[in-house]
Design an enzyme around this catalytic site. Structure first.
Site, short mmCIF file in Angstrom:
data_model
loop_
_atom_site.label_atom_id
_atom_site.label_comp_id
_atom_site.label_asym_id
_atom_site.label_seq_id
_atom_site.Cartn_x
_atom_site.Cartn_y
_atom_site.Cartn_z
N ASP A 10 0.85 -1.19 0.00
CA ASP A 10 0.00 0.00 0.00
C ASP A 10 0.88 1.23 0.00
O ASP A 10 1.13 1.86 1.04
CB ASP A 10 -0.94 -0.03 1.22
CG ASP A 10 -1.93 -1.18 1.13
OD1 ASP A 10 -2.41 -1.46 0.01
OD2 ASP A 10 -2.23 -1.80 2.16
N LYS A 32 0.57 -8.08 -2.64
CA LYS A 32 -0.73 -7.55 -3.06
C LYS A 32 -0.55 -6.14 -3.60
O LYS A 32 0.00 -5.27 -2.92
CB LYS A 32 -1.70 -7.54 -1.88
CG LYS A 32 -3.08 -7.01 -2.27
CD LYS A 32 -4.10 -7.29 -1.17
CE LYS A 32 -4.26 -6.18 -0.18
NZ LYS A 32 -4.93 -4.97 -0.71
N ASP A 59 -5.56 -6.60 -6.34
CA ASP A 59 -6.77 -6.36 -5.53
C ASP A 59 -7.55 -5.18 -6.10
O ASP A 59 -7.54 -4.10 -5.53
CB ASP A 59 -6.35 -6.12 -4.08
CG ASP A 59 -7.54 -6.09 -3.13
OD1 ASP A 59 -8.64 -6.54 -3.53
OD2 ASP A 59 -7.36 -5.63 -1.99
N LYS A 61 -10.90 -5.39 -6.96
CA LYS A 61 -12.33 -5.50 -6.58
C LYS A 61 -13.23 -5.10 -7.75
O LYS A 61 -14.04 -4.18 -7.66
CB LYS A 61 -12.63 -4.67 -5.34
CG LYS A 61 -11.85 -5.14 -4.12
CD LYS A 61 -12.29 -4.44 -2.85
CE LYS A 61 -11.58 -4.97 -1.62
NZ LYS A 61 -10.13 -4.63 -1.56
N LEU A 62 -13.12 -5.84 -8.84
CA LEU A 62 -13.86 -5.50 -10.06
C LEU A 62 -15.37 -5.67 -9.85
O LEU A 62 -15.82 -6.64 -9.25
CB LEU A 62 -13.39 -6.39 -11.22
CG LEU A 62 -11.90 -6.32 -11.55
CD1 LEU A 62 -11.55 -7.33 -12.64
CD2 LEU A 62 -11.50 -4.92 -11.99
N HIS A 63 -16.12 -4.73 -10.38
CA HIS A 63 -17.59 -4.75 -10.24
C HIS A 63 -18.14 -3.92 -11.40
O HIS A 63 -18.17 -2.69 -11.35
CB HIS A 63 -17.97 -4.12 -8.89
CG HIS A 63 -19.41 -4.24 -8.54
ND1 HIS A 63 -19.90 -3.91 -7.31
CD2 HIS A 63 -20.49 -4.67 -9.24
CE1 HIS A 63 -21.20 -4.12 -7.26
NE2 HIS A 63 -21.58 -4.58 -8.43
N ASP A 64 -18.53 -4.62 -12.48
CA ASP A 64 -18.99 -3.92 -13.68
C ASP A 64 -19.83 -4.90 -14.49
O ASP A 64 -20.12 -6.00 -14.00
CB ASP A 64 -17.78 -3.40 -14.48
CG ASP A 64 -18.08 -2.15 -15.29
OD1 ASP A 64 -19.14 -2.11 -15.95
OD2 ASP A 64 -17.25 -1.22 -15.29
N ASN A 67 -19.19 -8.34 -19.53
CA ASN A 67 -18.21 -8.24 -20.61
C ASN A 67 -16.97 -7.48 -20.15
O ASN A 67 -15.83 -7.89 -20.41
CB ASN A 67 -18.85 -7.55 -21.82
CG ASN A 67 -17.88 -7.40 -22.97
OD1 ASN A 67 -17.36 -8.38 -23.49
ND2 ASN A 67 -17.60 -6.15 -23.35
N THR A 115 -15.86 -5.37 4.81
CA THR A 115 -15.88 -5.40 6.29
C THR A 115 -16.15 -4.01 6.86
O THR A 115 -16.45 -3.87 8.04
CB THR A 115 -14.56 -5.95 6.85
OG1 THR A 115 -13.49 -5.25 6.22
CG2 THR A 115 -14.42 -7.43 6.59
N GLN A 187 -7.65 -1.04 11.87
CA GLN A 187 -8.40 -2.31 11.85
C GLN A 187 -9.17 -2.43 13.15
O GLN A 187 -8.64 -2.16 14.23
CB GLN A 187 -7.43 -3.50 11.70
CG GLN A 187 -6.63 -3.49 10.41
CD GLN A 187 -7.43 -3.98 9.21
OE1 GLN A 187 -8.63 -4.14 9.28
NE2 GLN A 187 -6.74 -4.18 8.10
N GLY A 207 -0.11 -5.87 5.89
CA GLY A 207 0.42 -4.63 5.35
C GLY A 207 1.35 -3.95 6.33
O GLY A 207 2.53 -4.28 6.44
N ARG A 208 0.77 -3.00 7.10
CA ARG A 208 1.59 -2.12 7.93
C ARG A 208 2.49 -2.82 8.96
O ARG A 208 3.59 -2.30 9.22
CB ARG A 208 0.69 -1.06 8.59
CG ARG A 208 0.19 -0.04 7.57
CD ARG A 208 -1.02 0.70 8.03
NE ARG A 208 -2.18 -0.17 8.07
CZ ARG A 208 -3.41 0.25 8.39
NH1 ARG A 208 -3.62 1.52 8.69
NH2 ARG A 208 -4.42 -0.60 8.40
O1 C5P Z 1 -1.86 -2.58 6.88
P1 C5P Z 1 -2.84 -3.69 7.05
O2 C5P Z 1 -2.24 -5.02 7.44
O3 C5P Z 1 -4.02 -3.31 7.90
O4 C5P Z 1 -3.36 -3.90 5.54
C1 C5P Z 1 -4.32 -4.84 5.20
C2 C5P Z 1 -4.54 -4.84 3.71
O5 C5P Z 1 -5.71 -5.62 3.45
C3 C5P Z 1 -4.80 -3.47 3.10
O6 C5P Z 1 -4.29 -3.51 1.76
C4 C5P Z 1 -6.30 -3.37 3.10
O7 C5P Z 1 -6.78 -2.56 2.07
C5 C5P Z 1 -6.71 -4.82 2.84
N1 C5P Z 1 -8.04 -5.15 3.34
C6 C5P Z 1 -8.41 -5.03 4.67
N2 C5P Z 1 -9.66 -5.38 5.08
C7 C5P Z 1 -10.54 -5.86 4.20
C8 C5P Z 1 -10.19 -6.02 2.87
C9 C5P Z 1 -8.92 -5.65 2.46
O8 C5P Z 1 -7.62 -4.60 5.49
N3 C5P Z 1 -11.73 -6.23 4.62
#
Ligand code: C5P
Length: 231
Positions: A10, A32, A59, A61-64, A67, A115, A187, A207-208
């Protein structure tokens, strides 16, 4: 080495993302690329990771319409992406079109309910009363399975319920992972890597805890040590 721990890149540009990948080296094989980095750098950053021999979870998250999603899925396949996200709420026709366009090496993962949406928020989207967002996630997982997709992204707390719907072969990918005592950032409900795998996750997204760590390689190694197949 484990390919069960996916590091979320990210970042606002490719440079810090690739510097991190190079710092983690061969220990980390799966990254990712999400909306921020892809919007900034496009397919070039995916190609740069593939040139380093890394697996890529795109990632988007396609929604269309079916086609459009099918054609985007085919392009992701050409890039050598291993996981690609689509929204289950796009409906059966969209999911089936994406599955039909997906080459062998690409696994489509569906997002059931974001979420960030609670039951009242989801009720406002659907225009009806929603008692339990988890039940809606299960309902959408049945739609996903019926359309032939082999995976779901969900919170670790939902992994057991989603596994029961999707069956034993499905990929279940869970973000929201923190080692005990680690900062949660934004989170709300987090799980440790061991809890997520025990609940039925096949892969975790981190991620972080890695990208902000003073020593990202050490942070990654600590998390990956608890993953199945770790050596
Ligand atoms: O930094 P952290 O570990 O919180 O990052 C989690 C990754 O997962 C981020 O890229 C975030 O966008 C993604 N994500 C999430 N919760 C979700 C779906 C995706 O944290 N429900």
């Amino acid at each position: 080495m484990s390919d069960r721990v996916i590091v979320a890149l990210d970042f606002p540009s490719a440079e810090p993302a690739l510097v991190l990948a190079d710092r983690l080296g061969p220990a980390c094989t799966f990254y990712k690329v999400g909306l921020e980095l892809y919007t900034a750098e496009g397919a070039a950053v995916v190609r740069a990771l593939r040139r380093r021999g890394k697996h890529v979870f795109l990632d988007l998250k396609l929604h269309d319409i079916p086609n459009t999603v099918a054609r985007a899925t085919a392009r992701a396949g050409e890039l050598g992406v291993r996981f690609l996200t689509v929204h289950a709420a796009g409906g059966a026709a969209m999911l089936e079109a994406a599955a039909a366009a997906s080459p062998g090496g690409l696994r489509l993962l569906a997002v059931t309910v974001l979420t960030s949406l609670d039951a009242p928020g989801l009720g406002a989207v659907f225009g009806r009363r929603v008692e339990d967002a988890g039940l809606e996630a299960e309902r959408l997982a049945r739609l996903v399975r019926g359309a032939g997709l082999g995976g779901v992204v969900c919170a670790a707390g939902e992994a057991g319920r989603i596994r029961a719907v999707m069956g034993p072969g499905a990929a279940i990918v869970t973000p929201g992972i923190r080692a005990p005592g680690e900062p949660r950032h934004d989170q709300r409900r987090v799980r440790t890597p061991a809890e997520a795998f025990r609940a039925g996750a096949t892969h975790i997204v981190v991620g972080r805890p890695v990208t902000f760590a003073p020593d990202p390689a050490e942070a990654f190694a600590r998390i990956a040590a608890g993953a199945p197949g770790a050596s």
